[in-house]
Enzyme design. Structure first.
Site, PDB file in Angstrom:
ATOM      1  N   ARG A  47      42.456  41.809  21.130  1.00  0.00           N
ATOM      2  CA  ARG A  47      41.496  41.495  22.197  1.00  0.00           C
ATOM      3  C   ARG A  47      41.232  39.991  22.243  1.00  0.00           C
ATOM      4  O   ARG A  47      41.143  39.396  23.306  1.00  0.00           O
ATOM      5  CB  ARG A  47      40.171  42.247  22.008  1.00  0.00           C
ATOM      6  CG  ARG A  47      39.046  41.669  22.870  1.00  0.00           C
ATOM      7  CD  ARG A  47      37.816  42.538  23.046  1.00  0.00           C
ATOM      8  NE  ARG A  47      37.404  43.288  21.895  1.00  0.00           N
ATOM      9  CZ  ARG A  47      36.731  42.797  20.845  1.00  0.00           C
ATOM     10  NH1 ARG A  47      36.391  41.523  20.794  1.00  0.00           N
ATOM     11  NH2 ARG A  47      36.394  43.575  19.827  1.00  0.00           N
TER      12      ARG A  47
ATOM     13  N   TYR B 161      36.261  38.009  49.998  1.00  0.00           N
ATOM     14  CA  TYR B 161      36.702  39.371  49.675  1.00  0.00           C
ATOM     15  C   TYR B 161      35.485  40.289  49.503  1.00  0.00           C
ATOM     16  O   TYR B 161      34.482  39.897  48.891  1.00  0.00           O
ATOM     17  CB  TYR B 161      37.534  39.306  48.384  1.00  0.00           C
ATOM     18  CG  TYR B 161      37.901  40.630  47.807  1.00  0.00           C
ATOM     19  CD1 TYR B 161      38.723  41.515  48.510  1.00  0.00           C
ATOM     20  CD2 TYR B 161      37.432  41.033  46.556  1.00  0.00           C
ATOM     21  CE1 TYR B 161      39.064  42.740  47.973  1.00  0.00           C
ATOM     22  CE2 TYR B 161      37.773  42.263  46.014  1.00  0.00           C
ATOM     23  CZ  TYR B 161      38.585  43.114  46.724  1.00  0.00           C
ATOM     24  OH  TYR B 161      38.914  44.324  46.192  1.00  0.00           O
TER      25      TYR B 161
ATOM     26  N   ASP C 118      38.824  31.080  45.016  1.00  0.00           N
ATOM     27  CA  ASP C 118      39.629  32.282  44.824  1.00  0.00           C
ATOM     28  C   ASP C 118      40.957  32.023  45.527  1.00  0.00           C
ATOM     29  O   ASP C 118      41.030  32.017  46.758  1.00  0.00           O
ATOM     30  CB  ASP C 118      38.885  33.488  45.422  1.00  0.00           C
ATOM     31  CG  ASP C 118      39.654  34.797  45.270  1.00  0.00           C
ATOM     32  OD1 ASP C 118      40.884  34.755  45.097  1.00  0.00           O
ATOM     33  OD2 ASP C 118      39.012  35.862  45.348  1.00  0.00           O
TER      34      ASP C 118
ATOM     35  N   LYS D 172      47.911  40.891  43.188  1.00  0.00           N
ATOM     36  CA  LYS D 172      48.518  40.635  44.492  1.00  0.00           C
ATOM     37  C   LYS D 172      49.834  39.863  44.328  1.00  0.00           C
ATOM     38  O   LYS D 172      50.767  40.387  43.764  1.00  0.00           O
ATOM     39  CB  LYS D 172      47.510  39.914  45.392  1.00  0.00           C
ATOM     40  CG  LYS D 172      46.077  40.488  45.323  1.00  0.00           C
ATOM     41  CD  LYS D 172      45.958  41.910  45.837  1.00  0.00           C
ATOM     42  CE  LYS D 172      44.635  42.600  45.517  1.00  0.00           C
ATOM     43  NZ  LYS D 172      43.424  41.893  45.859  1.00  0.00           N
TER      44      LYS D 172
HETATM   45  C1  LIG Z   1      42.056  41.931  45.554  1.00  0.00           C
HETATM   46  C2  LIG Z   1      41.247  40.719  45.568  1.00  0.00           C
HETATM   47  C3  LIG Z   1      40.297  40.473  44.568  1.00  0.00           C
HETATM   48  C4  LIG Z   1      39.998  41.480  43.480  1.00  0.00           C
HETATM   49  O1  LIG Z   1      41.054  41.645  42.581  1.00  0.00           O
HETATM   50  P1  LIG Z   1      41.343  43.008  41.772  1.00  0.00           P
HETATM   51  O2  LIG Z   1      42.576  42.668  41.001  1.00  0.00           O
HETATM   52  O3  LIG Z   1      41.534  44.090  42.777  1.00  0.00           O
HETATM   53  O4  LIG Z   1      40.166  43.273  40.892  1.00  0.00           O
HETATM   54  C5  LIG Z   1      39.598  39.277  44.611  1.00  0.00           C
HETATM   55  N1  LIG Z   1      39.805  38.371  45.593  1.00  0.00           N
HETATM   56  C6  LIG Z   1      40.702  38.573  46.566  1.00  0.00           C
HETATM   57  C7  LIG Z   1      40.891  37.538  47.615  1.00  0.00           C
HETATM   58  C8  LIG Z   1      41.447  39.751  46.606  1.00  0.00           C
HETATM   59  O5  LIG Z   1      42.311  39.962  47.592  1.00  0.00           O
END
Ligand SMILES: *Cc1c(COP(=O)(O)O)cnc(C)c1O
Length: 389
Positions: A47, A99, A177, A202
């Protein structure tokens, strides 16, 4: 080294023991010690750190042109780690288009610590500046945003934010982000941001087979705090997830080119279809802030959003007519996905909030995969016939 070289080699050199060219999946929860306080190698307990995650973090730091990266079990866990830098009564300034899950984290989780969210009127640097208060500790933005692909000037925003001092005499931390552009197309730390977050689920993973997140930072003090939190809270990715992400990173630049090419073709097709009311695609020269694509990005992700004529019934008809494109949450995978933000990715927002920022019931978001664009366009063309008046 240049981007594609870093994507293949950073954190991914042959294993010093065996020569394995790919970083082995290190499936162990703990590491033998040679005595009290004497680690045999660099690791003690998985961890806290382990070879698979260490390699991935080295790789992500390199491709985001940052000093340190930390990997998490999801994008949301990465965002939570950053929000844990806040103290009770601190405030966040956010751009209006973020998001839905981030919105939910701000409003439905951190509100109990009396952390207030001030949403800027729009995402221009001037409006972001106006939203700063004596309690602002974090400024949070997405560019291009999810789902309307709004861009804002990251460098100019960073300048405003770093000139400001809150009542604790600290400069707010600018968090970007960077999930949508991925490190291949935009590097906010180079533009003056303090922290970059990713949903690695993603484009970084890129194959729709892993949930993970990351935080990248230059400042050593912030890094130490986040690293402490990562171990203390423990929302870390499994070694196999780390392996999948590194495998994805090796082809990230290649994949982004194909996503972009397909998005251009699909956006162009949609713009000329009678059933489509409006297309949101930053590659159009008449798209608001088109000049920022040239200024702060090296290309565009495969994201296209559009509004169709009529109401949600027409959206349902369109979805029902698709044979190839898949109705699903998420983005950035090899397969083209389509979704309905109002009831899916942004369902956490109250209807009034959604309307205010333009997420109407006839808005559709598409993540162009890496298939042949012509097949995707044929599929859309046929499904759009269903709703032509
Ligand atoms: C999907 C997404 C998140 C969240 O990520 P997860 O891996 O689903 O927890 C945060 N910001 C953006 C822009 C996203 O598309």
């Amino acid at each position: 080294m240049r981007f594609s070289t870093l994507a293949v080699h950073a954190g991914q050199r042959p294993d010093p023991c065996t020569g394995a060219v790919c970083v082995p999946v290190s499936l162990t929860s703990t590491f033998a010690m040679d005595g009290i306080g004497k680690l045999r190698g660099d690791f003690e307990y998985a961890r806290s750190d382990n070879p698979s995650r260490h390699a991935l973090e080295t790789s992500i730091a390199a491709i985001e042109y940052g000093k340190h990266a930390l990997a998490f079990a999801s994008g949301q866990a990465a965002s939570t780690a950053v929000l844990d830098l806040l103290e009770p009564d601190d405030e966040i300034v956010a751009t209006p288009n973020i998001y839905g899950g981030t919105y939910r984290l701000f409003h439905n989780v951190y509100n109990k610590y009396n952390i207030k969210i001030n949403v800027a009127k729009n995402s221009t640097p001037d409006e972001i500046k106006k939203a700063l208060t004596p309690n602002t500790a974090i400024v949070w933005g997405e560019s291009p945003s999810n789902p309307l692909l709004e861009l804002f000037d990251i460098a100019e925003t960073a300048e405003h934010v770093h000139k400001f001092h809150n009542k604790k005499n600290n400069k707010p931390i600018l968090v970007i982000d960077n999930t949508f552009p991925s490190p291949a197309l935009q590097n906010p730390l180079l533009l003056g941001a303090d922290i970059v977050t990713h949903s690695c689920t993603k484009y970084i993973g890129g194959h729709s087979d892993v949930i993970a997140g990351a935080v990248v930072v230059n400042d050593d003090t912030i890094y130490e705090r986040l690293k402490f939190y990562q171990n203390a809270a423990g929302a870390v990715p499994e070694p196999f997830s780390c392996f999948l992400l590194q495998r994805g990173i090796r082809t990230l630049p290649l994949r982004m080119k194909k996503h972009e090419e397909n998005a251009y073709k699909i956006a162009e097709f949609l713009r000329n279809n009678a059933a489509v009311e409006q297309v949101f695609f930053p590659g159009f020269t008449d798209f608001p802030n088109y000049e920022l694509v040239k200024k702060q990005m090296r290309g565009l992700p495969g994201m296209v959003s559009f509004k169709i004529h009529g109401n949600i019934e027409n959206v349902k008809k369109l979805f029902a007519g698709l044979k190839l494109i898949i109705l699903a949450e998420s983005l950035g995978g090899p397969e083209t996905l389509i979704c309905h933000p109002a009831t899916m990715t942004h369902a956490a927002l109250p209807e009034s909030e959604r309307k205010k920022i333009g997420i109407t019931d006839n808005l559709i978001r598409l993540s162009a995969g890496v298939e042949d664009a012509e097949d995707l366009i044929d599929d859309l063309k046929e499904a759009l016939q269903n709703i032509k008046k």
